[in-house]
Design an enzyme around this catalytic site. Structure first.
Site, PDB file in Angstrom:
ATOM      1  CG  HIS A  38      -2.095  -1.030   0.941  1.00  0.00           C
ATOM      2  ND1 HIS A  38      -3.206  -0.768   0.167  1.00  0.00           N
ATOM      3  CD2 HIS A  38      -2.212  -2.325   1.340  1.00  0.00           C
ATOM      4  CE1 HIS A  38      -3.978  -1.855   0.136  1.00  0.00           C
ATOM      5  NE2 HIS A  38      -3.387  -2.812   0.828  1.00  0.00           N
ATOM      6  CB  THR A  39       4.358   1.954  -0.329  1.00  0.00           C
ATOM      7  OG1 THR A  39       4.688   0.706  -0.948  1.00  0.00           O
ATOM      8  CG2 THR A  39       4.523   1.814   1.174  1.00  0.00           C
ATOM      9  CB  SER A  97     -10.418 -17.311 -20.878  1.00  0.00           C
ATOM     10  OG  SER A  97      -9.883 -17.965 -19.743  1.00  0.00           O
ATOM     11  N   GLY A 129      -7.630 -16.827  -6.682  1.00  0.00           N
ATOM     12  CA  GLY A 129      -7.920 -16.184  -5.397  1.00  0.00           C
ATOM     13  C   GLY A 129      -6.698 -16.001  -4.509  1.00  0.00           C
ATOM     14  N   GLY A 175      -4.392 -13.801  -4.731  1.00  0.00           N
ATOM     15  CA  GLY A 175      -3.901 -12.426  -4.604  1.00  0.00           C
ATOM     16  C   GLY A 175      -2.527 -12.274  -5.212  1.00  0.00           C
ATOM     17  CB  SER A 177      -6.343  -8.661 -12.881  1.00  0.00           C
ATOM     18  OG  SER A 177      -5.789  -8.149 -11.700  1.00  0.00           O
ATOM     19  CG  ASP A 225      -0.368  -5.703  -8.404  1.00  0.00           C
ATOM     20  OD1 ASP A 225       0.470  -5.574  -7.491  1.00  0.00           O
ATOM     21  OD2 ASP A 225      -1.598  -5.749  -8.203  1.00  0.00           O
ATOM     22  CE1 TYR A 233      -5.022  -1.499  -3.328  1.00  0.00           C
ATOM     23  CE2 TYR A 233      -6.084   0.229  -4.611  1.00  0.00           C
ATOM     24  CZ  TYR A 233      -4.950  -0.488  -4.275  1.00  0.00           C
ATOM     25  OH  TYR A 233      -3.747  -0.189  -4.861  1.00  0.00           O
TER      26      TYR A 233
END
Ligand code: GLA
Length: 373
Positions: A31-32, A64, A115, A117, A121, A165, A217
């Protein structure tokens, strides 16, 4: 390659090429990124393969192997639904930036654990962005592809993520963690070879994803922006006197600021230790990061806390949640001879609570986005 067979089956011809982009884990710096701060992720060996051929008519056809449905034909990008929005968003972002990008036939095959994380995406966006860059001769750098992918997610999908990401997926290198200054976008590879030190970085996939994660978020991001505005700085990255800043803030803004400022320091400290070869010593910083994310930033959850606490009880050198939070994965730095004890401790703690056993597996830094065929 399975994705080539699937492309041939769906569209009756060979694809022009196949591109791969990986997911990521974040070692530290959570979260930086959207506070113009520092992050230290690395690309993982799992990701997305995209078989792609260009189309002159501007139409995008998508399929997909992980989706049950038939290929989708998009005459207009905004008709995309679900996972297809991440792909359509990349076409949109490139066209928005003025690139001449036509259509494409696309088949996707992904193996990022569901799931977990681990940024499936971002892997999807960056794989498609890398393919289109090459097929349409756009001449973009890897960072430009990452930025276009982030724009797709922010402004087309509607998730206000930072750049971490997509940058890790685009720029990762085998055996290296990626230090990224999210303001200057300057990067540096930091060698991260655990095997030679008898260490492993385990991923503990809690298997849960709490549904309020997206809204929380955005809330955290807003808290940070409000705190920066109160302090009269562009971003929390610019806070140089933490005691003074905390004295001028209260409540959520105060807690978020405390996390972000100290987390940036922890990233720098971890880099110092890694460069000095003192890898085992980063454990305490991983633990401190988790406590800060749990208590100050308030993005952990029971499943992550139990994973971290039981990993440490089992003998991990350090452990923390990784990624956005509210589910997903924790990481644990573990000596080879403690791996089974950590595994047993975490699995036991989950069983005691009647929770499904988490998946636990080691991760090593893998190469970022590239053409496979
Ligand atoms: C998610 C976002 C990233 C980053 C992390 C938290 O993964 O996509 O941009 O903000 O959360 O560090």
């Amino acid at each position: 390659m399975r994705v080539v067979g699937a492309f041939r089956e769906s569209y009756g011809v060979e694809p022009a090429g196949v591109w791969h982009a990986p997911g990521r884990v974040n070692l530290i710096g959570e979260h930086t990124d959207y506070n113009d701060g520092f992050v230290l992720p690395f690309a993982v060996p799992w990701g997305v393969n995209a078989a792609v051929s260009p189309r002159e008519d501007g139409v995008v056809r998508l399929w997909s192997l992980q989706a049950a449905d038939e290929p989708v034909t998009l005459e207009r990008l905004d008709a995309a639904q679900g996972w297809a929005r991440y792909v359509a968003g990349v076409f949109w972002a490139l066209r928005e930036a003025g690139h001449r990008v036509g259509g494409a036939d696309v088949v996707i095959d992904g193996d990022v654990p569901q799931g977990a994380g681990l940024s499936s995406s971002a892997a999807l966006e960056v794989a498609v962005g890398t393919a289109l860059n090459e097929l349409y001769g756009l001449g973009m750098t890897k960072m430009e592809i990452a930025l276009a992918s982030q724009k797709a997610e922010n402004d087309f999908v509607g998730m206000p993520c930072g750049i971490m990401d997509q940058a890790a997926s685009a720029l990762g290198e085998e055996g290296q963690a990626l230090f990224l200054d999210c303001r200057s976008l300057g990067t540096r590879n930091i060698p991260f070879d655990l095997a030679s030190l008898g260490l492993q970085l385990l991923i503990v996939n809690t298997g849960v994803h709490h549904s309020h994660a997206g809204g929380e978020y955005a809330d955290r991001r807003r808290d940070c922006e409000n705190a920066a505005a109160h302090l009269g700085v562009d971003a929390l990255r610019d806070v140089t006197d933490l005691a003074d800043a905390l004295g001028r803030l209260s409540g959520d803004e105060r807690r978020r600021t405390q996390h972000v400022v100290t987390e940036n320091h922890r990233v720098e400290a971890v880099i110092g230790l890694l460069r000095a070869g003192k890898v085992e010593e980063i454990g305490a910083l991983l633990n401190a990061s988790h406590l800060s994310l749990r208590d100050q930033f308030e993005v952990s959850c029971a499943e992550l806390d139990v994973a971290v606490e039981s990993a440490i009880r089992g003998g991990a050198r350090g452990s923390r949640m990784t990624g956005g939070g509210f589910g997903g994965s924790a990481i644990a730095l573990v000596a080879d001879d403690r791996v089974e004890a950590v595994r047993a401790s975490v699995t036991g703690a989950y069983a005691e609570r009647g929770w499904a056993a988490p998946e636990i597996y080691p991760a090593v830094p893998a190469a970022g986005a590239r053409r496979l065929a």
